[in-house]
Design a protein around this motif. Structure first.
Motif, short mmCIF file in Angstrom:
data_model
loop_
_atom_site.label_atom_id
_atom_site.label_comp_id
_atom_site.label_asym_id
_atom_site.label_seq_id
_atom_site.Cartn_x
_atom_site.Cartn_y
_atom_site.Cartn_z
N GLU A 86 12.45 -6.88 -2.97
CA GLU A 86 11.17 -6.73 -2.29
C GLU A 86 10.10 -7.72 -2.76
N LEU A 87 10.01 -7.95 -4.06
CA LEU A 87 8.93 -8.78 -4.60
C LEU A 87 9.46 -9.97 -5.39
N PHE A 88 8.99 -11.17 -5.07
CA PHE A 88 9.26 -12.36 -5.88
C PHE A 88 8.10 -12.45 -6.86
N PHE A 132 3.91 -0.99 -7.38
CA PHE A 132 4.15 -0.98 -5.94
C PHE A 132 5.45 -0.27 -5.59
N ASP A 133 6.03 0.45 -6.53
CA ASP A 133 7.25 1.22 -6.30
C ASP A 133 8.26 0.39 -5.50
N ALA A 134 8.49 -0.83 -5.98
CA ALA A 134 9.29 -1.78 -5.19
C ALA A 134 10.75 -1.78 -5.59
N LEU A 136 0.84 -1.21 0.00
CA LEU A 136 0.00 0.00 0.00
C LEU A 136 0.87 1.25 0.00
N THR A 137 1.91 1.21 0.81
CA THR A 137 2.85 2.34 0.83
C THR A 137 3.48 2.54 -0.55
N GLY A 138 3.89 1.44 -1.16
CA GLY A 138 4.49 1.53 -2.48
C GLY A 138 3.51 2.08 -3.50
N TYR A 139 2.27 1.61 -3.40
CA TYR A 139 1.27 2.09 -4.35
C TYR A 139 1.00 3.59 -4.16
N MET A 146 1.38 6.46 -7.01
CA MET A 146 0.33 7.40 -7.40
C MET A 146 0.76 8.86 -7.22
N SER A 147 1.61 9.12 -6.23
CA SER A 147 2.03 10.51 -6.03
C SER A 147 3.30 10.81 -6.82
N GLY A 148 4.03 9.77 -7.23
CA GLY A 148 5.31 10.01 -7.87
C GLY A 148 5.29 9.74 -9.36
N ARG A 149 5.36 8.50 -9.72
CA ARG A 149 5.54 8.15 -11.12
C ARG A 149 4.25 8.29 -11.94
N TYR A 150 3.12 7.93 -11.32
CA TYR A 150 1.90 7.88 -12.11
C TYR A 150 1.51 9.21 -12.76
N PRO A 151 1.52 10.32 -12.00
CA PRO A 151 1.09 11.59 -12.63
C PRO A 151 1.86 11.88 -13.92
N ALA A 152 3.13 11.58 -13.92
CA ALA A 152 3.94 11.85 -15.12
C ALA A 152 3.60 10.91 -16.27
#
Lengths: 213, 213, 213, 213
Positions: free
Chosen positions: D61-63, D55-57, C9-12, C16-22
């Protein structure tokens, strides 16, 4: 008339006008006081892997044995002529070097000959065939690894042979005794002619890794 | 952890930041096309007589055998391991070098050992003693020339041993055949560590003279 | 309550606040027009070798199949469920990708399992054992190369398995036909987790080399 | 010559100059200590739904298992090659992940193929047809719901297939045992490519809802 190949005379002229004036004091004192290199290098004769170039070494710094494939045969005190053992004995017992580095390199012609199952003797004496047969058991195993590419097999055997030479160094009583006392350290290195990269042996695993520079 | 003596890492860093960038193309093409040196040098392991320094030679230029005393033993096709003969065979038959230069030098420790009538073995194997015994008959004669100074005897034996190695080169059939056809030339040279002077052997007389530069 | 692990959830939220808008316009048009990636990557599930990170790839750029060991089994039109073959068929026939890259990586747990002669099944189904048995013949040969270090054997098998998967890709008629027409190109790559280096397969020799960057 | 598509080389250059320097320590320690991801993601190969982006991982972090349609087949210990089961077994038994997330997405080509009653095999092997037939009973039911729009049917089957895969995960003894002990949690998620929205499955109802962020 004294005679040398022209490229050597040209090179010597460059040495005398270039590097020598800056190092003449060093040559002079090394002549008076004798050499006292800290490090012996066992390297290959290959024209592309000169230790003094790769380690940017000045006069007096490296005691350098060079033979085909940078091999150290096992200890064999049988009264025969052993040039490699003689150089080793001189470095360890007389010069008391602190380090011995076995340095192999990529695309080694000796290693290639050892891997070549169709290798024909280069002359009736078959000196290369006999010399490289020191690593024949390893070469046969590696040559059979046909799912590796030719280059991968070559690199694998180059590195195995460095570990083999280091193991043989330890069959010399003077080496193993001094290493046990912490007065002598053995190292492995592998030079990539193509890229200039130096890979250094990890003493615990035997792997070759690129040092942080 | 990979580990090398610090002075080698420092030297390698210098090589990579200094000489390598200028020669990277040369290394790369030498890796792809293989080495094709015109000249083989038989030199001593001594840390003060690196052929690449003295002849200002770049990568690919010199195929270099180094052993104690820059000795070539006589041809002996007995099936034993002969590192010097192996390197010679490889240079002549596979690389087809055009020149072989035996290069000795002043203040050679191996020659000094050969002249020392009280020389004690450096280790139980006495590898240096045995190796230098290749020139024992000459050494005994020179050692008996007591009206020459110690330095004169040393220089005399250094030069005799160069001529001896050149004579032994000619006992290898491949060398004498190619020399007869004019495809291979043998040379002698002697490097004065103290002054940086290179003395070149006159092929007719065997004398060592300084070339015009 | 909908529930996800907190780190996701933190990553998501970051996405949404970082990469997605761009990239929102890009996502939107990809949704409308469909994906049209030029390149399919066959990679390992390993958490340290995400293709999008390594190739800094944005949405729509890479069609990515990931399984343990980045293996492609041989063509087997037997009516069974084949997830790898299905992904391959979709990429080649429907998306008409121009490139397929098989990307392996260092320290692969699947490859380690294949090399481990004492490997015990992880569960009664032994799915990993069975899956990695695709490369069992190579694994047995490499495991027997005891003069190579454990790391050298691991790297060797990682690279062999990439070449094996590429060879299997060519057993699929659609792949070999399109490759023959020059419409599809097959590549191999190997990622060194420890150093971040990417090694790329030379198509002529099968060797892995570092590309000029 | 090693060769990669230019867009990948460009991307890798960006990675090495951009993200890698900041994460090099993390990559190094992950290489030394091995991966220990807490979460396994089962995702689709689709180029628009990369889990690490969403998930901005970071590395480790993710397998991530990726196949067409993010499907998990039922447990079938029949000795055949099962790439999905192998990845699952490795994640659960060897890496001991704490979470498994099945993540679907909108506009999935695999789901569209499953819904297409006129779908023609993409190749003689019909691998996609066979693979998607895992959800054929659901697909037939949904396809018959002709009062739903095409988009509604598509979304419905995408979500049904996530619940189906989660149900199949529980057919694996290791999964159901660890879930029973509270050591493993199963999750569902659905990514809307068009808007960037993530919908998370409510475990009690099976509905997909947007989490509070």
């Amino acid at each position: 008339m004294p005679h040398l190949p022209e490229h050597l005379l040209t090179g010597y002229r460059n040495f005398m006008s270039g590097r020598y004036p800056a190092e003449s004091g060093r040559y002079r004192s090394l002549a008076l006081e004798g050499q006292a290199p800290e490090t012996m290098i066992v390297a290959c004769c290959d024209s592309r892997s000169a230790p003094e170039a790769i380690f940017d070494a000045g006069p007096g710094e490296l005691f350098v044995l060079r033979n085909v494939g940078n091999l150290v045969p096992p200890y064999e005190p049988d009264g025969e002529y052993h040039s490699t053992s003689a150089a080793l004995e001189f470095a360890v017992q007389s010069l008391k070097v602190k380090n011995i580095v076995v340095m192999g390199h990529g695309r080694c012609g000796g290693i290639r000959a050892a891997l070549d199952t169709n290798f024909a003797p280069l002359s009736p004496g078959d000196f290369i065939g006999k010399w490289m047969s020191l690593i024949a058991p390893a070469a046969e195993t590696v040559a059979a690894s046909t799912m590796m590419t030719a280059t991968e097999r070559q690199t694998a055997l180059e590195r195995i042979s460095i570990r083999y030479s280091i193991a043989n160094l330890r069959t010399f009583p003077c080496v193993s005794i001094l290493e046990g006392k912490g007065k002598l350290t053995l190292h492995g290195a592998w030079f990539d002619i193509s890229t200039g990269e130096l890979w250094v042996m990890n003493k615990e695993t035997g792997d070759f890794e690129r040092p942080e520079l």
